[in-house]
Design a protein around this motif. Structure first.
Motif, PDB file in Angstrom:
ATOM      1  N   ARG A   6     -49.670  78.982  57.411  1.00 38.78           N
ATOM      2  CA  ARG A   6     -49.405  78.524  56.063  1.00 38.78           C
ATOM      3  C   ARG A   6     -50.069  79.462  55.057  1.00 38.78           C
ATOM      4  NH1 ARG A   6     -51.789  72.982  55.442  1.00 38.78           N
ATOM      5  NH2 ARG A   6     -53.206  73.703  57.068  1.00 38.78           N
ATOM      6  N   ALA A   7     -49.409  79.671  53.932  1.00 37.74           N
ATOM      7  CA  ALA A   7     -49.962  80.517  52.882  1.00 37.74           C
ATOM      8  C   ALA A   7     -50.860  79.699  51.961  1.00 37.74           C
ATOM      9  CB  ALA A   7     -48.828  81.140  52.069  1.00 37.74           C
ATOM     10  N   LEU A   8     -51.673  80.402  51.180  1.00 39.56           N
ATOM     11  CA  LEU A   8     -52.422  79.777  50.101  1.00 39.56           C
ATOM     12  C   LEU A   8     -51.521  79.668  48.878  1.00 39.56           C
ATOM     13  CD1 LEU A   8     -55.629  81.978  50.436  1.00 39.56           C
ATOM     14  CD2 LEU A   8     -55.332  79.668  51.354  1.00 39.56           C
ATOM     15  N   ALA A   9     -51.700  78.618  48.089  1.00 36.38           N
ATOM     16  CA  ALA A   9     -50.923  78.449  46.859  1.00 36.38           C
ATOM     17  C   ALA A   9     -51.732  78.994  45.688  1.00 36.38           C
ATOM     18  CB  ALA A   9     -50.586  76.983  46.642  1.00 36.38           C
ATOM     19  N   LEU A  10     -51.230  80.040  45.029  1.00 34.67           N
ATOM     20  CA  LEU A  10     -51.908  80.689  43.906  1.00 34.67           C
ATOM     21  C   LEU A  10     -51.141  80.420  42.617  1.00 34.67           C
ATOM     22  CD1 LEU A  10     -53.996  82.696  42.683  1.00 34.67           C
ATOM     23  CD2 LEU A  10     -52.428  84.543  43.353  1.00 34.67           C
ATOM     24  N   SER A  11     -51.757  79.705  41.671  1.00 29.76           N
ATOM     25  CA  SER A  11     -51.099  79.468  40.383  1.00 29.76           C
ATOM     26  C   SER A  11     -51.216  80.714  39.512  1.00 29.76           C
ATOM     27  CB  SER A  11     -51.719  78.261  39.676  1.00 29.76           C
ATOM     28  OG  SER A  11     -53.078  78.505  39.360  1.00 29.76           O
ATOM     29  N   MET A  12     -50.244  80.903  38.619  1.00 29.80           N
ATOM     30  CA  MET A  12     -50.193  82.143  37.835  1.00 29.80           C
ATOM     31  C   MET A  12     -51.257  82.201  36.746  1.00 29.80           C
ATOM     32  SD  MET A  12     -46.820  81.571  35.461  1.00 29.80           S
ATOM     33  CE  MET A  12     -46.497  79.996  34.644  1.00 29.80           C
ATOM     34  N   GLY A  13     -51.829  81.032  36.346  1.00 27.65           N
ATOM     35  CA  GLY A  13     -52.750  81.040  35.222  1.00 27.65           C
ATOM     36  C   GLY A  13     -52.002  81.318  33.933  1.00 27.65           C
ATOM     37  N   ASP A  14     -52.735  81.642  32.866  1.00 30.17           N
ATOM     38  CA  ASP A  14     -52.055  81.990  31.612  1.00 30.17           C
ATOM     39  C   ASP A  14     -51.323  83.311  31.803  1.00 30.17           C
ATOM     40  OD1 ASP A  14     -51.551  83.092  28.891  1.00 30.17           O
ATOM     41  OD2 ASP A  14     -52.604  81.259  28.300  1.00 30.17           O
ATOM     42  N   ALA A  37     -52.317  85.505  53.624  1.00 30.31           N
ATOM     43  CA  ALA A  37     -51.086  85.388  52.840  1.00 30.31           C
ATOM     44  C   ALA A  37     -51.255  84.368  51.726  1.00 30.31           C
ATOM     45  CB  ALA A  37     -49.928  84.992  53.745  1.00 30.31           C
ATOM     46  N   PHE A  38     -50.722  84.715  50.557  1.00 28.09           N
ATOM     47  CA  PHE A  38     -50.688  83.762  49.453  1.00 28.09           C
ATOM     48  C   PHE A  38     -49.308  83.773  48.802  1.00 28.09           C
ATOM     49  CE2 PHE A  38     -52.558  87.673  47.649  1.00 28.09           C
ATOM     50  CZ  PHE A  38     -51.756  87.903  46.536  1.00 28.09           C
ATOM     51  N   LEU A  39     -48.978  82.632  48.229  1.00 25.41           N
ATOM     52  CA  LEU A  39     -47.722  82.415  47.524  1.00 25.41           C
ATOM     53  C   LEU A  39     -48.063  82.214  46.063  1.00 25.41           C
ATOM     54  CD1 LEU A  39     -44.605  81.439  47.515  1.00 25.41           C
ATOM     55  CD2 LEU A  39     -45.571  79.140  47.773  1.00 25.41           C
ATOM     56  N   ILE A  40     -47.569  83.052  45.170  1.00 25.12           N
ATOM     57  CA  ILE A  40     -47.870  82.868  43.760  1.00 25.12           C
ATOM     58  C   ILE A  40     -46.808  81.978  43.129  1.00 25.12           C
ATOM     59  CG2 ILE A  40     -46.721  85.016  43.039  1.00 25.12           C
ATOM     60  CD1 ILE A  40     -48.937  85.175  40.826  1.00 25.12           C
ATOM     61  N   ILE A  41     -47.266  81.006  42.376  1.00 20.39           N
ATOM     62  CA  ILE A  41     -46.375  80.079  41.689  1.00 20.39           C
ATOM     63  C   ILE A  41     -46.315  80.524  40.242  1.00 20.39           C
ATOM     64  CG2 ILE A  41     -45.931  77.662  41.125  1.00 20.39           C
ATOM     65  CD1 ILE A  41     -47.718  76.918  43.504  1.00 20.39           C
ATOM     66  N   GLY A  42     -45.163  81.076  39.834  1.00 19.47           N
ATOM     67  CA  GLY A  42     -45.059  81.619  38.484  1.00 19.47           C
ATOM     68  C   GLY A  42     -43.667  82.131  38.185  1.00 19.47           C
ATOM     69  N   ALA A 118     -54.385  75.804  50.836  1.00 17.46           N
ATOM     70  CA  ALA A 118     -55.399  75.535  49.820  1.00 17.46           C
ATOM     71  C   ALA A 118     -54.849  75.981  48.472  1.00 17.46           C
ATOM     72  CB  ALA A 118     -56.698  76.271  50.139  1.00 17.46           C
ATOM     73  N   VAL A 119     -55.529  75.554  47.416  1.00 14.72           N
ATOM     74  CA  VAL A 119     -55.158  75.915  46.049  1.00 14.72           C
ATOM     75  C   VAL A 119     -56.110  76.990  45.534  1.00 14.72           C
ATOM     76  CG1 VAL A 119     -54.942  75.086  43.666  1.00 14.72           C
ATOM     77  CG2 VAL A 119     -54.242  73.614  45.583  1.00 14.72           C
ATOM     78  N   VAL A 120     -55.543  78.070  45.005  1.00 14.28           N
ATOM     79  CA  VAL A 120     -56.321  79.081  44.299  1.00 14.28           C
ATOM     80  C   VAL A 120     -55.715  79.173  42.902  1.00 14.28           C
ATOM     81  CG1 VAL A 120     -57.126  81.468  44.236  1.00 14.28           C
ATOM     82  CG2 VAL A 120     -56.723  80.356  46.445  1.00 14.28           C
ATOM     83  N   THR A 121     -56.541  79.022  41.878  1.00 16.38           N
ATOM     84  CA  THR A 121     -56.013  79.004  40.514  1.00 16.38           C
ATOM     85  C   THR A 121     -56.452  80.239  39.743  1.00 16.38           C
ATOM     86  OG1 THR A 121     -57.905  77.694  39.740  1.00 16.38           O
ATOM     87  CG2 THR A 121     -55.936  76.493  40.417  1.00 16.38           C
ATOM     88  N   ASN A 122     -55.506  80.887  39.094  1.00 18.87           N
ATOM     89  CA  ASN A 122     -55.835  81.960  38.172  1.00 18.87           C
ATOM     90  C   ASN A 122     -56.320  81.357  36.856  1.00 18.87           C
ATOM     91  OD1 ASN A 122     -55.613  84.752  38.975  1.00 18.87           O
ATOM     92  ND2 ASN A 122     -53.467  84.367  39.449  1.00 18.87           N
ATOM     93  N   PHE A 298     -58.383  68.219  48.653  1.00 17.87           N
ATOM     94  CA  PHE A 298     -57.803  69.516  49.012  1.00 17.87           C
ATOM     95  C   PHE A 298     -58.795  70.596  48.594  1.00 17.87           C
ATOM     96  CE2 PHE A 298     -56.175  68.062  44.921  1.00 17.87           C
ATOM     97  CZ  PHE A 298     -56.550  69.088  44.068  1.00 17.87           C
ATOM     98  N   ILE A 299     -58.644  71.780  49.159  1.00 15.86           N
ATOM     99  CA  ILE A 299     -59.532  72.900  48.837  1.00 15.86           C
ATOM    100  C   ILE A 299     -59.010  73.622  47.608  1.00 15.86           C
ATOM    101  CG2 ILE A 299     -60.299  75.175  49.650  1.00 15.86           C
ATOM    102  CD1 ILE A 299     -60.249  73.889  52.502  1.00 15.86           C
ATOM    103  N   ARG A 300     -59.915  73.897  46.673  1.00 14.10           N
ATOM    104  CA  ARG A 300     -59.541  74.655  45.480  1.00 14.10           C
ATOM    105  C   ARG A 300     -60.617  75.676  45.145  1.00 14.10           C
ATOM    106  NH1 ARG A 300     -61.486  74.667  39.605  1.00 14.10           N
ATOM    107  NH2 ARG A 300     -59.958  76.056  38.648  1.00 14.10           N
ATOM    108  N   THR A 301     -60.203  76.912  44.949  1.00 15.59           N
ATOM    109  CA  THR A 301     -61.098  77.957  44.476  1.00 15.59           C
ATOM    110  C   THR A 301     -60.455  78.661  43.295  1.00 15.59           C
ATOM    111  OG1 THR A 301     -60.206  79.696  45.908  1.00 15.59           O
ATOM    112  CG2 THR A 301     -62.010  78.357  46.802  1.00 15.59           C
ATOM    113  N   SER A 302     -61.271  79.408  42.564  1.00 17.10           N
ATOM    114  CA  SER A 302     -60.778  80.128  41.395  1.00 17.10           C
ATOM    115  C   SER A 302     -61.715  81.286  41.103  1.00 17.10           C
ATOM    116  CB  SER A 302     -60.716  79.186  40.184  1.00 17.10           C
ATOM    117  OG  SER A 302     -60.238  79.859  39.029  1.00 17.10           O
ATOM    118  N   PRO A 303     -61.204  82.360  40.491  1.00 11.07           N
ATOM    119  CA  PRO A 303     -62.113  83.419  40.046  1.00 11.07           C
ATOM    120  C   PRO A 303     -63.114  82.857  39.040  1.00 11.07           C
ATOM    121  CG  PRO A 303     -59.818  84.132  39.890  1.00 11.07           C
ATOM    122  CD  PRO A 303     -59.795  82.666  40.171  1.00 11.07           C
TER     123      PRO A 303
END
Length: 348
Positions: A6-14, A37-42, A118-122, A298-303
């Motif tokens: 499974r990939a990580l879900a990466l939000s596009m951020g602003d 692997a990550f999947l960018i949502i944007g 997991a969730v990774v947020t920009n 759920f797991i969430r990380t962010s820069p």
């Protein structure tokens, strides 16, 4: 589908900030960085335009979460969320706030449904979202709202700044400094430290984490000479944590608990307010610290940085923190899965 399939879900951020730049650069260097692997949502068009602006050769492929891992080696997988207006790098537009929020919501939905790991947020710009009617103080509070909706009961999020040299969590977060002493309670400290201890065990693999608790006042109150909160609020919290089997100790003067020798004595520090925690975290690891939200289902990380609009589209933004966030999210997901397996085996 489980584990690395499974990939990580990466939000596009602003989209006007550096989030898209970082995602594109990270994918470009995926092999060298050994990225999962990550999947960018944007927005596909925005990402294509930004790649061209940055001079990056990044093939983009619209894909489902289930196919993202297979596509990641040859193209950047994208789950499309259309923006309302075209993006000018460095110029945020509240008209696109709805899509920014939807990307976060989708990342949580996919991860909660086990379609992503997991969730990774920009980074987002809260002021831009506020202009569109966003009703939450920030990312963390919105994620807690989404988690509470799924769980059917309130969820308490805890902000953990995790870097190579320090893990630290504040008890109070986005409130004025003059309100901290009034807002701080023994129960808040117990709940925050308890969540940190639990998640360090289940998601970081630390079986018996050592938790250092800071004081609130200078010199942890100096036996009451510099304030009574340390004795009246923090000491009882530590006693309650210890009674629950958590290796908590303190209260420690905040000005002497972050040097190298002191950090050897604990696995994470709990501080009483935002800057007390984030100043040492960002001083020790400005480019490679990660904001991990604990206490969520759920797991969430962010820069650990903002949108940096002044750098967007210029190829000057460093992707260290996003790379660290991606790697930490994958590591936490792996550890959590292993912990669940070991727990299940222990009950057989």
């Amino acid at each position: 589908m489980t584990g690395n399939r499974r990939a990580l879900a990466l939000s596009m951020g602003d989209p006007a900030g550096i989030g898209p730049d970082l995602a594109l650069a990270a994918w470009t260097n995926r092999a060298e960085l050994e990225l999962p692997a990550f999947l960018i949502i944007g927005d596909l068009a925005m990402l294509a335009e930004r790649a061209e602006l940055l001079g990056l050769d990044v093939p983009l492929v619209e894909t489902s979460p289930e196919d993202a891992v297979a596509k990641f080696g040859i193209a950047l997988p994208v789950l499309p969320v259309a923006l309302a207006k075209p993006v000018i790098a460095g110029t945020p537009d509240p008209a696109n706030a709805e899509a920014v929020i939807e990307a976060i919501r989708l990342a949580v939905e996919l991860t909660t449904a086990s379609r992503t790991r997991a969730v990774v947020t920009n980074p987002i710009a809260k002021s831009v979202l506020y202009a569109s009617g966003f009703g939450f103080p920030g990312h963390t509070e919105y994620l807690a709202h989404l988690a509470s909706e799924t769980a059917g009961h309130p969820v308490m999020p805890v902000m953990l700044l995790a870097g190579p040299d320090l893990r630290v969590a504040p008890v109070t977060i986005h409130i004025p400094l003059r309100q901290v002493a009034e807002a701080l309670t023994t129960q808040m400290i117990v709940e925050t430290a308890g969540i940190v201890a639990r998640d360090l065990a289940s998601r970081f693999g630390l079986k018996a984490p050592r938790i250092a608790i800071s004081g609130l006042n200078p010199h942890a109150g100096e036996d009451g000479a510099l304030g009574s909160e340390d004795a009246d609020i923090i000491v009882p919290a530590i006693a309650e944590l210890q009674a629950a089997g958590i290796q908590a100790f303190g209260p420690l003067p905040a000005d002497t608990m972050f040097h190298a020798e002191a950090r050897e004595n604990y696995d994470a520090a709990i501080c009483m307010y935002h800057d007390q925690a984030l100043i040492p975290a960002k001083t020790l690891g400005f480019h490679d610290s990660v904001n991990a939200t604990l206490g969520l289902p759920f797991i969430r990380t962010s820069p650990d940085h903002g949108t940096a609009f002044s750098l967007a589209g210029k190829g000057e933004a460093r992707f260290d923190s996003l790379v660290a966030a991606i790697k930490l999210a994958a590591k936490m997901a792996n550890t959590e899965a292993e912990t669940k397996i070991l727990h299940a085996l222990s009950r057989v």
